[in-house]
Design a protein around this motif. Structure first.
Motif: not given
Length: 74
Positions: A53-74
């Motif tokens: 979990q800590d590794e996953t959180i670190a990877q997400v933090d390194q990826a930068g802020p999450v942009v509000d994207e529409k799901p692929p089915h839209y």
């Protein structure tokens, strides 16, 4: 029954009770030992999950802020 026979009978009963108690203590000891082993395994698994979990959180933090994207089915 004579007094000696009565004492012998009481001694036999006490020995029987002690034998059952020793057996019960042995069974309980085995149960506690098994539970302790299981607790140790579960602690190890919990620690691994926490590391993941800590590794996953670190990877997400390194990826930068999450942009509000529409799901692929839209």
């Amino acid at each position: 029954m004579s007094e000696i026979e009565e004492l012998v009978q009481q001694m036999v009963e006490l020995q029987t009770q002690v034998a059952f108690q020793e057996d019960t203590v042995g069974v309980l000891n085995n149960a506690v030992t098994a539970q302790q082993k299981e607790i140790l395994v579960l602690r190890e698994q919990l620690e691994l999950l926490k590391q993941r979990q800590d590794e996953t959180i670190a990877q997400v933090d390194q990826a930068g802020p999450v942009v509000d994207e529409k799901p692929p089915h839209y």
